[in-house]
Design an enzyme around this catalytic site. Sequence first.
Site, PDB file in Angstrom:
ATOM      1  N   ARG A 242      55.702  48.005  34.865  1.00 20.35           N
ATOM      2  CA  ARG A 242      56.641  46.736  34.378  1.00 20.35           C
ATOM      3  C   ARG A 242      57.714  46.036  35.393  1.00 20.35           C
ATOM      4  O   ARG A 242      57.964  47.179  35.667  1.00 20.35           O
ATOM      5  CB  ARG A 242      57.052  46.758  33.482  1.00 20.35           C
ATOM      6  CG  ARG A 242      58.246  47.295  32.738  1.00 20.35           C
ATOM      7  CD  ARG A 242      57.648  47.652  30.861  1.00 20.35           C
ATOM      8  NE  ARG A 242      57.767  47.108  30.481  1.00 20.35           N
ATOM      9  CZ  ARG A 242      56.436  46.972  29.873  1.00 20.35           C
ATOM     10  NH1 ARG A 242      55.653  47.115  29.960  1.00 20.35           N
ATOM     11  NH2 ARG A 242      56.225  45.570  28.673  1.00 20.35           N
ATOM     12  N   ALA A 263      54.809  49.660  41.863  1.00 22.99           N
ATOM     13  CA  ALA A 263      55.974  49.843  41.624  1.00 22.99           C
ATOM     14  C   ALA A 263      56.432  48.779  40.580  1.00 22.99           C
ATOM     15  O   ALA A 263      55.753  47.536  40.730  1.00 22.99           O
ATOM     16  CB  ALA A 263      57.151  50.411  42.682  1.00 22.99           C
ATOM     17  N   HIS A 264      57.383  48.713  40.175  1.00 22.13           N
ATOM     18  CA  HIS A 264      57.987  47.200  39.475  1.00 22.13           C
ATOM     19  C   HIS A 264      58.645  46.041  40.480  1.00 22.13           C
ATOM     20  O   HIS A 264      59.008  46.432  41.433  1.00 22.13           O
ATOM     21  CB  HIS A 264      59.655  47.502  38.720  1.00 22.13           C
ATOM     22  CG  HIS A 264      60.478  48.394  39.481  1.00 22.13           C
ATOM     23  ND1 HIS A 264      61.719  48.551  39.024  1.00 22.13           N
ATOM     24  CD2 HIS A 264      60.696  48.845  41.373  1.00 22.13           C
ATOM     25  CE1 HIS A 264      62.938  48.740  39.653  1.00 22.13           C
ATOM     26  NE2 HIS A 264      62.081  49.000  41.046  1.00 22.13           N
ATOM     27  N   ASN A 265      58.067  45.123  39.697  1.00 19.32           N
ATOM     28  CA  ASN A 265      58.395  43.504  40.718  1.00 19.32           C
ATOM     29  C   ASN A 265      57.692  43.406  41.928  1.00 19.32           C
ATOM     30  O   ASN A 265      57.701  42.499  42.320  1.00 19.32           O
ATOM     31  CB  ASN A 265      59.994  43.576  40.660  1.00 19.32           C
ATOM     32  CG  ASN A 265      60.568  43.534  39.237  1.00 19.32           C
ATOM     33  OD1 ASN A 265      61.217  44.026  39.075  1.00 19.32           O
ATOM     34  ND2 ASN A 265      60.676  42.060  38.705  1.00 19.32           N
ATOM     35  N   SER A 283      59.389  45.462  43.981  1.00 16.55           N
ATOM     36  CA  SER A 283      60.373  43.663  44.596  1.00 16.55           C
ATOM     37  C   SER A 283      59.171  43.640  45.990  1.00 16.55           C
ATOM     38  O   SER A 283      59.629  43.070  46.576  1.00 16.55           O
ATOM     39  CB  SER A 283      60.719  43.909  44.589  1.00 16.55           C
ATOM     40  OG  SER A 283      62.210  43.995  43.583  1.00 16.55           O
TER      41      SER A 283
END
Length: 372
Positions: A242, A263-265, A283
């Site tokens: 998330r 991974a996140h974003n 990201s």
Amino acid sequence: MLSRSGIGNKGVAGQDEIKYYSMQFSASQIALLINGKVEGNAQATVGSFGKIEEAVAGQLAFLANPKYEDYLYTTSASIVIVNENLELKQPVQAALIRVPDAYSAFATLLSKYQELKTQQLVGRQEPVYVADSAKIGEQVFLGAFVYIGEQVIIGNNVKIFPNTFIGNNVRIGDNTIIHAGVKIYHDSQLGKNITVHAGTVIGSDGFGFAPQADGSFKKVPQIGNVVVEDFVEIGANATIDRATIGSTIIRSGAKLDNLIQVAHNVEVGNNTVIAAQAGVSGSTKIGNNVMIGGQAGIVGHISIADGSKINAQSGVSKSIKQPNTAVTGSPAFDYTSALRSQALSRNLPDIEKRLKELELLVKQLLAERVNL
């Protein structure tokens, strides 16, 4: 056609019973599905698939590779899909269905068969927990030990297999299939016509920890979510984290293999494919129609241009800005240049030998010049 062969245990009051069917199809029915032409017994029937060299009566096989043609004349398969331009060398026992591309037609048929099998599953096995505030659509299948949390909304024709966890406030669109043991954390949003294979985790916390003055790490709360758009397929035991804030996004049509870490974003673009054991750090933005090979690693906070091709085991440490670029190696760089470098590296022993010979020759020439 479908023939009813049995009925499972009835669920809780008011729920549909689980129904199971066996499937039998004739050569003429199959030909209609794949736009083929029957040669032989159009009423021959099959109920399963087999390899042409192993198939038995009642099974369907296909022949696309000429290396396997000899099996066509000995197979026990009842129906065989073949290319329309195949010239028979001797009589065959099976009914033939001629199509322009046997491999493609067989893949289409397998897809339709799987779809029909999945559509049969309707109702609820027990035990199942469904929160009172959850909303469940029509023609949904819930396998045993499924947990569905508060405020969950599940669309029509969704199939959720046993031991699956659906957290609070999750949205799942029509015709999505969630295989056994999947864990979908709170607030995740899944679109329509998605397939998630066994053991995958969607919405687990991103890897966010702030270093402290004393050398320890303080967890940064991950309060975002995961959004998976329509027509995505996610393999077994993949993990999609998330977002810290906002959303980790898997765009429409993307295909993720087994054992992938997102991974996140991160954003994965439309129709991008990622092979097994690849990892994408936080990201990073991956464009549309990107192809990422197995065990590739991509660092965080970079962008990958549309149409990029990243070779297996490559390590991408900086953005790929030019569309349709192919890279390989670690750190990854231009694919063609990398191949030239590899070719040169293989010749290094010979190059070293030639250099030594040249050095010796130069020394001899210099010595002769001094003597003059």
